[in-house]
Design an enzyme around this catalytic site. Structure first.
Site, mmCIF file in Angstrom:
data_model
loop_
_atom_site.group_PDB
_atom_site.id
_atom_site.type_symbol
_atom_site.label_atom_id
_atom_site.label_comp_id
_atom_site.label_asym_id
_atom_site.label_seq_id
_atom_site.Cartn_x
_atom_site.Cartn_y
_atom_site.Cartn_z
ATOM 1 N N GLY A 51 0.828 -1.199 0.000
ATOM 2 C CA GLY A 51 0.000 0.000 0.000
ATOM 3 C C GLY A 51 0.861 1.247 0.000
ATOM 4 O O GLY A 51 1.965 1.251 -0.542
ATOM 5 N N GLU A 52 0.338 2.324 0.570
ATOM 6 C CA GLU A 52 1.045 3.615 0.688
ATOM 7 C C GLU A 52 1.221 4.330 -0.647
ATOM 8 O O GLU A 52 1.714 5.443 -0.690
ATOM 9 C CB GLU A 52 2.435 3.451 1.334
ATOM 10 C CG GLU A 52 2.449 2.817 2.697
ATOM 11 C CD GLU A 52 3.857 2.631 3.259
ATOM 12 O OE1 GLU A 52 4.835 3.104 2.628
ATOM 13 O OE2 GLU A 52 4.002 2.010 4.321
#
EC number: 2.4.2.21
Length: 349
Positions: free
Chosen positions: A310-311
């Protein structure tokens, strides 16, 4: 909710492909890079596209469902990771620095008060959502606020000079929201949608599935995407959906990351399907539901590296490839420029 999205100028496809085919290379030999160059040229309505001020906006928020046991990590990890983003120590910071991408961190609804001088963009709707096990995650008013704030933030990035934007997220429990959105909006069996998230073992995965199965069973609402997002969404997911719709309206190139970001896009596409015309799918996440998400969206991701962090990390890692597609289109010599014979010239001789 009214986003005036017009489709890219696909009439340029033939001219862009002709420009590519006259470069000093065999026809089609740059593969996916050629497809990317054509897509970006059509989005920007030019034979010489440019990527200006690439930006990834990382939206963070807490989820009430996390308190019901869908994640092995405590809710506090959300604000702690935001602090890590702000200090430059996370993977998205590393890849952003490496590839010249501006990383912006947004508090969409974290259950924490950040210092005003820490660098976070404060767009907080509330201190996390409610648990949708028995009630809506947010109110209708909160949903409207989140959509608008996401759109306004994207508009701000555009006014500051960015024409290519990606999105990242942080929120313990947000793979649960993404799984339910995939299940309801794409009609995929819930078991196929629910994955290990931040790292469940088999027993934890089974527990997570049972919780989400109960949440879906308790939903008595209709199938309008706005109402489904209001009930099962997170503030970060709703803001990203609003930002994506605005980005398409502004004719920005949209870099789509993994499972959570794709769930926001899935929802956005049910509001206005033309948003998909502006999207580049950067990678295939190793989170189980993402393959179904990509199939439903008829998407071909650039990378498949087994990532599931993610991120916005997939978007950041893929960016140099996207940059390469524009650079070869603009900088590579044609056969005529280089004085090199090509097959067309030989066949005509």
């Amino acid at each position: 909710m009214n986003f005036n999205i017009s489709k890219p100028n696909n009439e340029l496809k033939e001219q862009l492909q002709n420009k590519i085919d006259l470069k000093t290379k065999p026809i089609g030999s740059l593969g996916v890079l050629e497809k990317l160059a054509v897509k970006i040229g059509c989005i920007q309505n030019t034979l010489s596209p440019e990527l200006k001020q690439p930006t990834i906006m990382v939206f963070a928020a807490d989820h009430g469902i996390a308190l019901d046991g869908v994640s092995p990590y405590p809710q506090e990890v959300t604000w702690q990771m935001v602090a890590n983003f702000l200090s430059g120590g996370a993977a998205i910071n590393v890849f952003g620095r490496q590839n010249g991408i501006d990383i912006r961190i947004i508090d969409a609804g974290v259950n924490f008060d950040f210092d005003k001088s820490c660098g976070v963009i404060n767009a907080k709707v509330d201190y996390g959502t409610k648990s949708y096990l028995n009630e809506p995650a947010m109110t209708a008013e909160q949903f409207k606020t989140a959509i608008k704030r996401g759109a306004d933030l994207c508009d701000k990035m555009h006014r500051e000079g960015s024409n290519i934007i990606g999105f990242g997220e942080m929120g313990i429990g947000n793979t649960s929201s993404a799984a339910i959105l995939l299940h309801i909006l794409a009609g995929v069996d819930l078991k196929e949608c629910v994955g290990r998230g931040t790292g469940w073992d088999d027993e934890g995965l089974k527990k997570k599935y049972e919780i989400l199965k109960n949440a879906v069973a308790n939903y008595n609402g209709d199938n309008y995407v706005e109402n489904i997002l209001t009930y099962f969404g997170g503030f970060e997911i709703v803001m990203i959906a609003g930002a994506m719709l605005k980005a398409a309206e502004l004719k920005m190139v949209i870099l789509v990351d993994g499972f959570i970001i794709s769930s926001a896009l899935l929802a956005a596409s049910k509001i206005n399907s033309d948003v998909l015309e502006y999207c580049i799918f950067t990678h295939k996440s190793n989170e189980n539901g993402h393959k179904h998400m990509l199939q439903h969206l008829k998407a071909e991701p650039i990378l498949d590296l087994g990532m599931r962090l993610g991120e916005g990390t997939g978007a950041a890692v893929a960016y140099p490839i996207i940059e390469s597609s524009v650079n070869f289109l603009n900088q590579m010599a044609s056969f005529e420029d280089a004085g090199v014979s090509n097959s067309d010239q030989i066949s005509q001789a």
